[in-house]
Design an enzyme around this catalytic site. Structure first.
Site, PDB file in Angstrom:
ATOM      1  CD  GLN A   1       2.957  -5.865 -49.796  1.00 56.57           C
ATOM      2  OE1 GLN A   1       2.559  -4.729 -50.026  1.00 56.57           O
ATOM      3  NE2 GLN A   1       3.872  -6.479 -50.542  1.00 56.57           N
TER       4      GLN A   1
ATOM      5  N   PRO B   1      13.889  -1.787  -9.185  1.00 62.79           N
ATOM      6  CG  PRO B   1      16.146  -1.177  -9.389  1.00 62.79           C
ATOM      7  CD  PRO B   1      14.993  -1.166  -8.423  1.00 62.79           C
TER       8      PRO B   1
ATOM      9  CD  GLU C   1       6.924  -2.535  -8.234  1.00 65.51           C
ATOM     10  OE1 GLU C   1       5.784  -2.124  -8.519  1.00 65.51           O
ATOM     11  OE2 GLU C   1       7.587  -2.092  -7.269  1.00 65.51           O
TER      12      GLU C   1
ATOM     13  N   GLY D   1       5.383   2.814 -11.423  1.00 69.92           N
ATOM     14  CA  GLY D   1       6.006   4.074 -11.824  1.00 69.92           C
ATOM     15  C   GLY D   1       5.603   4.378 -13.250  1.00 69.92           C
TER      16      GLY D   1
ATOM     17  CD  GLU E   1       4.091   9.482 -19.104  1.00 73.33           C
ATOM     18  OE1 GLU E   1       3.587   9.241 -20.227  1.00 73.33           O
ATOM     19  OE2 GLU E   1       3.793   8.840 -18.074  1.00 73.33           O
TER      20      GLU E   1
ATOM     21  CB  ALA F   1      -0.930  -0.015   1.206  1.00 75.55           C
TER      22      ALA F   1
END
Length: 386
Positions: free
Chosen positions: A286, A247, A249, A371, A374, A129
């Site tokens: 195609q 990192p 995660e 995260g 951005e 949390a």
């Protein structure tokens, strides 16, 4: 005939057997129940204990604490199979790949022995949390407080978008133990939710995608938690602990995204091969072939990059910037590939009975959680500044 994939230097017989066990579990015990779980917005509690019985929980935790005694590769192959099966109604990444490693890395011996075996068996479901209604990626702005009162912390605040939140028996809560210190005032408290006065769960949140996953709000009103539950030996270490684990995660997010991307391509190739249009198959056009060629290329690049990041992690060389690259690029690419594949499916691609529609809807949040992308680019930019 599908294109051959590059050999994975880290895959061995043990990992292959684990992957097969995970594949059978997700395909036979989870996939048939996805629609039911989507309607009720959460999986059945029993599925956690079943995963524990099969050794699919906490595989990277030492056997001394009830885990499988493996490493991040064991977690990665399970994550990959879960992504390929499109089973996102419960997060093994949060439970096993992230929370369990907070405990392993920062918990006391007593804390590890108290909680990790129950997490490995599925008797305890774990959640993290961090996010609040007014604070997401910027954790320095969290308002949830923990004030030391005798031998307990008194928690007050609210958290939102909590994955596994409905079933969570153990929650790692990011709190401010000193609101005057910014990031240095953040601590992590382990909260056992059973019969906890002042703790309540909000309603199951209605989401655009990943509708079967139990995502809720959590509320803490003068909740008393033993001071012993502080993660780490001193207050104010929470922000550093979070940064050290991110990192890992983000790499697991990338593993799932890459696996789902390949599933999207495979399903679309199968559809285009049998779908008739203008007297021939859709695959004979195609435009279809070129679009799928582009999608397969992106899927192959994703897998190669993720495998390289995995090798770096095993060598202790995966830095925050590279993990951020993997997270933002694979989740962005998954959204692009899913959109192309929906278009190739035509109207059927917008029908939820087709997996590609669920992939398309479920993929979008990947660019936000763990995260935002951005923020990932900001992390990368800071690393390349002279």
């Amino acid at each position: 005939m599908p294109l051959p994939t590059a050999a994975r230097s880290w895959m061995d017989a043990e990992l292959s057997m684990l992957a097969e066990t995970a594949r059978r579990f997700f395909e036979t015990e989870c996939v048939p129940r996805q629609e039911e779980w989507a309607r009720q917005h959460h999986p059945d509690r029993a599925i956690w204990r079943r995963a524990g019985e099969l050794g699919l929980l906490c595989p990277g935790i030492p056997e001394a604490y009830g885990g499988g005694g493996g490493g991040v590769l064991h977690e990665a192959v399970i994550c990959e199979e879960q992504g390929r099966a499109l089973v996102n109604s419960f997060s093994l990444n949060v439970h096993s790949g992230i929370l369990a490693h907070y405990l392993l890395g920062y918990g006391s011996e007593e804390q590890k022995l108290r909680w990790l075996p129950k997490m490995a068996s599925g008797d305890m479901v774990g959640a993290i949390a961090m996010t609040e209604p007014g604070a997401g990626t910027d954790l320095q702005r969290i308002k949830t407080s923990a004030r030391l009162d005798g031998d307990c912390y008194v928690l007050n605040g609210a958290k939102t978008f909590i994955t596994n939140g409905l079933h969570a028996d153990l929650v790692c809560v990011a709190v401010k133990t000193d609101p005057t210190l910014g990031a240095k005032g953040v601590s992590l408290l382990m909260v056992e939710t059973a019969d906890l006065q002042g703790f309540r769960r909000g309603k199951l949140l209605e989401k655009v995608g990943q509708r079967g996953q139990d995502t809720v709000e959590l509320f803490f009103d003068d909740v008393r938690v033993p001071a012993w539950n502080l993660l780490g030996d001193t207050e104010g270490r929470g922000f550093v602990q979070l940064m050290q684990q991110l990192p890992r995660e983000r790499l697991l997010i990338a593993v799932g995204a890459a696996a789902t991307m390949q599933r999207a391509v495979d399903d679309t190739v199968a559809y285009a091969t049998q779908r008739q249009i203008f007297g021939d198959t859709l695959m004979s056009l195609q435009n279809t072939r070129f679009r799928l060629a582009e999608c397969q290329t992106q899927a192959a690049i994703a897998r190669s990059f993720v495998d390289d990041c995995m090798a770096r992690l095993l060598r202790g060389e995966l830095d925050a910037a590279t993990a951020a690259m993997a997270k933002w690029w694979t989740t962005d690419a998954l959204c692009r590939v899913a959109d192309e594949c929906v278009q190739i499916h035509g109207g059927y691609g917008y029908m939820t009975e087709y997996p590609i529609a669920r992939i398309w809807a479920d993929a979008r949040v990947g660019r936000i959680y763990g995260g935002s992308n951005e923020v990932m680019k900001e992390i990368i930019a800071r690393a390349i500044e002279p």
